[in-house]
Design a protein around this motif. Structure first.
Motif, PDB file in Angstrom:
ATOM      1  N   ARG A 105      17.572  34.959  50.896  1.00 56.52           N
ATOM      2  CA  ARG A 105      18.104  35.749  52.013  1.00 56.52           C
ATOM      3  C   ARG A 105      17.403  35.426  53.327  1.00 56.52           C
ATOM      4  O   ARG A 105      18.030  35.477  54.395  1.00 56.52           O
ATOM      5  N   ASP A 106      16.109  35.105  53.260  1.00 57.14           N
ATOM      6  CA  ASP A 106      15.399  34.721  54.473  1.00 57.14           C
ATOM      7  C   ASP A 106      15.991  33.451  55.077  1.00 57.14           C
ATOM      8  O   ASP A 106      16.016  33.287  56.297  1.00 57.14           O
ATOM      9  N   ARG A 107      16.468  32.538  54.240  1.00 48.92           N
ATOM     10  CA  ARG A 107      17.038  31.280  54.711  1.00 48.92           C
ATOM     11  C   ARG A 107      18.516  31.388  55.046  1.00 48.92           C
ATOM     12  O   ARG A 107      18.990  30.824  56.026  1.00 48.92           O
ATOM     13  N   LEU A 108      19.275  32.107  54.197  1.00 48.71           N
ATOM     14  CA  LEU A 108      20.735  32.068  54.286  1.00 48.71           C
ATOM     15  C   LEU A 108      21.370  33.360  54.783  1.00 48.71           C
ATOM     16  O   LEU A 108      22.558  33.367  55.098  1.00 48.71           O
ATOM     17  N   GLY A 109      20.615  34.447  54.833  1.00 48.69           N
ATOM     18  CA  GLY A 109      21.178  35.745  55.208  1.00 48.69           C
ATOM     19  C   GLY A 109      21.354  36.638  53.994  1.00 48.69           C
ATOM     20  O   GLY A 109      21.540  36.156  52.864  1.00 48.69           O
ATOM     21  N   ASP A 110      21.294  37.953  54.224  1.00 48.40           N
ATOM     22  CA  ASP A 110      21.331  38.919  53.124  1.00 48.40           C
ATOM     23  C   ASP A 110      22.581  38.802  52.265  1.00 48.40           C
ATOM     24  O   ASP A 110      22.531  38.956  51.038  1.00 48.40           O
ATOM     25  N   GLU A 111      23.713  38.543  52.901  1.00 53.05           N
ATOM     26  CA  GLU A 111      24.979  38.535  52.165  1.00 53.05           C
ATOM     27  C   GLU A 111      25.139  37.301  51.281  1.00 53.05           C
ATOM     28  O   GLU A 111      26.043  37.257  50.441  1.00 53.05           O
ATOM     29  N   ARG A 112      24.270  36.317  51.449  1.00 53.69           N
ATOM     30  CA  ARG A 112      24.416  35.081  50.675  1.00 53.69           C
ATOM     31  C   ARG A 112      23.346  34.907  49.600  1.00 53.69           C
ATOM     32  O   ARG A 112      23.185  33.823  49.053  1.00 53.69           O
ATOM     33  N   GLY A 113      22.638  35.984  49.271  1.00 51.53           N
ATOM     34  CA  GLY A 113      21.648  35.937  48.208  1.00 51.53           C
ATOM     35  C   GLY A 113      21.836  37.066  47.221  1.00 51.53           C
ATOM     36  O   GLY A 113      21.987  38.218  47.610  1.00 51.53           O
ATOM     37  N   SER A 114      21.875  36.752  45.924  1.00 49.43           N
ATOM     38  CA  SER A 114      21.989  37.786  44.894  1.00 49.43           C
ATOM     39  C   SER A 114      21.223  37.323  43.667  1.00 49.43           C
ATOM     40  O   SER A 114      20.836  36.161  43.558  1.00 49.43           O
ATOM     41  N   GLY A 115      21.000  38.240  42.745  1.00 51.16           N
ATOM     42  CA  GLY A 115      20.250  37.878  41.553  1.00 51.16           C
ATOM     43  C   GLY A 115      20.570  38.779  40.387  1.00 51.16           C
ATOM     44  O   GLY A 115      21.128  39.866  40.553  1.00 51.16           O
ATOM     45  N   VAL A 116      20.194  38.305  39.191  1.00 50.58           N
ATOM     46  CA  VAL A 116      20.419  39.090  37.987  1.00 50.58           C
ATOM     47  C   VAL A 116      19.262  38.850  37.022  1.00 50.58           C
ATOM     48  O   VAL A 116      18.788  37.725  36.860  1.00 50.58           O
ATOM     49  N   LEU A 117      18.780  39.940  36.417  1.00 46.94           N
ATOM     50  CA  LEU A 117      17.775  39.886  35.361  1.00 46.94           C
ATOM     51  C   LEU A 117      18.514  39.989  34.038  1.00 46.94           C
ATOM     52  O   LEU A 117      19.196  40.989  33.783  1.00 46.94           O
ATOM     53  N   ALA A 118      18.412  38.968  33.194  1.00 46.01           N
ATOM     54  CA  ALA A 118      19.259  38.888  32.004  1.00 46.01           C
ATOM     55  C   ALA A 118      18.436  38.856  30.727  1.00 46.01           C
ATOM     56  O   ALA A 118      17.530  38.037  30.581  1.00 46.01           O
ATOM     57  N   ASP A 119      18.772  39.753  29.804  1.00 41.96           N
ATOM     58  CA  ASP A 119      18.139  39.786  28.484  1.00 41.96           C
ATOM     59  C   ASP A 119      18.858  38.792  27.571  1.00 41.96           C
ATOM     60  O   ASP A 119      19.615  39.174  26.670  1.00 41.96           O
ATOM     61  N   LEU A 120      18.643  37.515  27.845  1.00 43.92           N
ATOM     62  CA  LEU A 120      19.254  36.413  27.101  1.00 43.92           C
ATOM     63  C   LEU A 120      18.325  35.214  27.172  1.00 43.92           C
ATOM     64  O   LEU A 120      17.431  35.164  28.027  1.00 43.92           O
ATOM     65  N   ASP A 121      18.556  34.240  26.312  1.00 40.36           N
ATOM     66  CA  ASP A 121      17.827  32.995  26.490  1.00 40.36           C
ATOM     67  C   ASP A 121      18.332  32.328  27.765  1.00 40.36           C
ATOM     68  O   ASP A 121      19.473  32.564  28.202  1.00 40.36           O
TER      69      ASP A 121
END
Length: 279
Positions: free
Chosen positions: A76-92
């Protein structure tokens, strides 16, 4: 956020390099970045160790979330708030990444330097993602380089898609494009090697004409090389900023997810490798 570049992080320096590569690529493409931090909570499947009632220590979920938050903040610091997202996944990691590829234009994963220890990692993550993702996959290793974009061709449909991707990447980065047509002449036709090579050069120039018309700013150096394609491309990876290859070439076997050339590059190349599946 609609289309994005997907990248996996795990708190390692290799993942940080991959994240920076993904952000740079997203900036050039005008895309967002979706970050996946995977972990595998398999406590229920662990056997008792040493004594009955043994309970493994809990997973550091706060640490995993912190690594994800830090990665998304960098995006988000580089691309803007609207262009950064994430997910924490309980998977390999492989399944976590593959599960997020629906709107991905590109998947980026990091790996260790090419050595014996990297084979196990590649077997579980990078190779699996490169074999099954519905979009191009870039496996990043090493530091940033300013060398050419290198693409291998053998005239197969897979390598045609690789060439198209390589031209697009060279156009975006302003780098030289080195196209290598690899062939292995049969022993009984050794006397015809020179004439055949000349025919291949002419055919190669004709086949590249539509790409050069579409990307007039790209400087192309095309060569015909005798020998094993993987050996030639691995050697060129020492100076390349990116090596691009199809997932299966002319010698690919139906039913195999990755061909021998792409497998060899993923394990031994010194530069990032882009594996391009048929569109």
């Amino acid at each position: 956020m609609s289309k994005y570049i997907l990248v996996g992080v795990d708190g390692t320096p290799e993942a940080s390099v991959a994240l920076r590569w993904a952000v740079d690529a997203a900036e050039r493409r005008g895309l967002g970045v979706r970050v996946v931090r995977a972990y595998l909570n398999d406590l229920d499947r662990w056997p008792a160790i040493g004594m009955a009632g043994y309970v493994p220590p809990p997973l550091p979920l706060d640490q995993f979330q912190g690594e994800l938050d830090e990665a998304v903040r960098l995006v988000r610091d580089r691309l803007g708030d609207e262009r950064g997202s994430g997910v924490l996944a309980d998977l390999d990691p492989a399944h976590a990444l593959l599960g997020e590829t629906g709107d991905a234009e590109l998947v980026v994963v990091g790996t260790r330097s090419p050595n014996k220890l990297s084979a196990a990692f590649l077997g579980s993550v990078a190779t699996a993602v490169a074999a099954k993702a519905p979009c191009p996959v870039v496996v990043v290793r090493g530091e940033h380089r300013t060398g050419p974009v290198v693409v291998g061709s053998d005239g197969s449909p897979d390598s045609e898609d690789a060439i198209a991707f390589a031209f697009e990447e060279a156009a975006r980065t302003g780098k030289l494009l080195r196209l290598v047509y690899c062939w292995r002449p049969e022993a009984e036709y050794a006397v015809l090697v020179d004439s055949t090579k000349e025919l291949l050069k002419n055919w190669l120039a004709e086949s590249l004409a539509p790409y050069q018309e579409k990307y007039p700013a790209v400087t192309v150096r095309a060569t015909v090389v005798e020998g094993r394609p993987s050996a030639s491309l691995i050697q060129l990876s020492e100076i390349a900023s990116l090596v691009v290859v199809g997932s299966r070439g002319r010698g690919g076997v139906k039913g195999l997810l990755l061909g021998s050339v792409s497998q060899s590059l993923l394990h031994h190349a010194a530069s990032p490798v882009a594996v391009i599946r048929r569109r």
